[in-house]
Enzyme design. Structure first.
Site, PDB file in Angstrom:
ATOM      1  N   LEU A  11      23.577 -13.965  10.850  1.00  0.00           N
ATOM      2  CA  LEU A  11      23.661 -12.529  10.582  1.00  0.00           C
ATOM      3  C   LEU A  11      24.033 -11.711  11.817  1.00  0.00           C
ATOM      4  O   LEU A  11      24.134 -10.485  11.735  1.00  0.00           O
ATOM      5  CB  LEU A  11      22.319 -12.008  10.048  1.00  0.00           C
ATOM      6  CG  LEU A  11      21.856 -12.511   8.690  1.00  0.00           C
ATOM      7  CD1 LEU A  11      20.515 -11.885   8.332  1.00  0.00           C
ATOM      8  CD2 LEU A  11      22.888 -12.189   7.611  1.00  0.00           C
ATOM      9  N   SER A  12      24.233 -12.353  12.944  1.00  0.00           N
ATOM     10  CA  SER A  12      24.422 -11.646  14.213  1.00  0.00           C
ATOM     11  C   SER A  12      25.873 -11.225  14.438  1.00  0.00           C
ATOM     12  O   SER A  12      26.765 -12.079  14.499  1.00  0.00           O
ATOM     13  CB  SER A  12      23.981 -12.539  15.378  1.00  0.00           C
ATOM     14  OG  SER A  12      24.460 -12.031  16.606  1.00  0.00           O
ATOM     15  N   PRO A  13      26.133  -9.913  14.610  1.00  0.00           N
ATOM     16  CA  PRO A  13      27.512  -9.490  14.879  1.00  0.00           C
ATOM     17  C   PRO A  13      28.029 -10.003  16.218  1.00  0.00           C
ATOM     18  O   PRO A  13      29.219 -10.297  16.350  1.00  0.00           O
ATOM     19  CB  PRO A  13      27.416  -7.958  14.869  1.00  0.00           C
ATOM     20  CG  PRO A  13      26.001  -7.654  15.223  1.00  0.00           C
ATOM     21  CD  PRO A  13      25.205  -8.767  14.602  1.00  0.00           C
TER      22      PRO A  13
END
Length: 199
Positions: A11-13
């Site tokens: 989920l990490s940009p």
């Protein structure tokens, strides 16, 4: 042969913005990678971090500006507020764990496929069909989405414990077999220099 433990959240940009940089560094140095997807919110809670939604507005605004600048800098499409974020990261994480265990495909490409699906393609990486499509795209049997869920869940939980024990506290986080830690996509150059023996 050097080895890198790679702790990250699907989920990490900032993990998305790393692209396949880690794989390129590893290829240059003949290094192996163990992919260790984990629950980033649980990691924040265990290591003194604050989830993005709970940060001061000034920090949230800066983060948004930084993400957009970096996406332009790296030429990577980015949806600042994806339609399916946050979502449940477990299904994508279990698929990466299963793919790594089964072999036959490209684990780095699989991890990046999930990150790209979330941040650039407006797809829900918790959806079974998206998980299957990403597995297939990276050369894996899409049936892995249905198998090994128990062992995937156990490994996913173990990755969190290992991350805390090894001193990881964000995503992406790279730890060499010599115990050198590198946090963030913008530290890949330093990881490269370290593996070259320059720092």
């Amino acid at each position: 042969m050097p080895h890198i433990d790679y702790y990250f959240s699907t989920l990490s940009p900032f993990t998305y913005l790393a692209g396949l940089g880690l794989e390129e560094v590893a290829d240059r140095h003949g290094a192996t990678i163990t992919y260790k997807p984990l629950d980033i919110i649980a990691l924040f809670a265990r290591t003194g971090g604050t989830p993005p939604a709970e940060r001061h507005p000034a920090r949230q605004e800066y983060r948004a500006q930084e993400i957009l600048r970096l996406s332009k800098k790296h030429g990577m499409p980015m949806q600042l507020r994806p339609a399916h974020w946050p979502t449940n990261p477990a299904p994508s994480s279990y698929a990466i764990i299963a793919g790594q265990r089964a072999g036959g495909g490209d684990v780095g490409a699989l991890a990046h496929a999930f990150l790209r699906a979330c941040w650039a393609e407006e797809r829900d990486i918790a959806d079974d069909e998206v998980v299957r499509a990403c597995l297939s795209e990276a050369g894996f049997d899409p049936g892995l989405a249905d198998s090994g869920l128990l062992s995937g869940a156990e490994t996913y939980a173990a990755n969190l414990e290992e991350a805390v024990a090894q001193g990881a506290f964000g995503s992406p986080f790279y730890i060499t077999d010599g115990g050198q830690r590198f946090w963030g996509h913008d530290r890949l150059e330093d990881l490269d220099l370290h593996l070259s023996g320059k720092i």
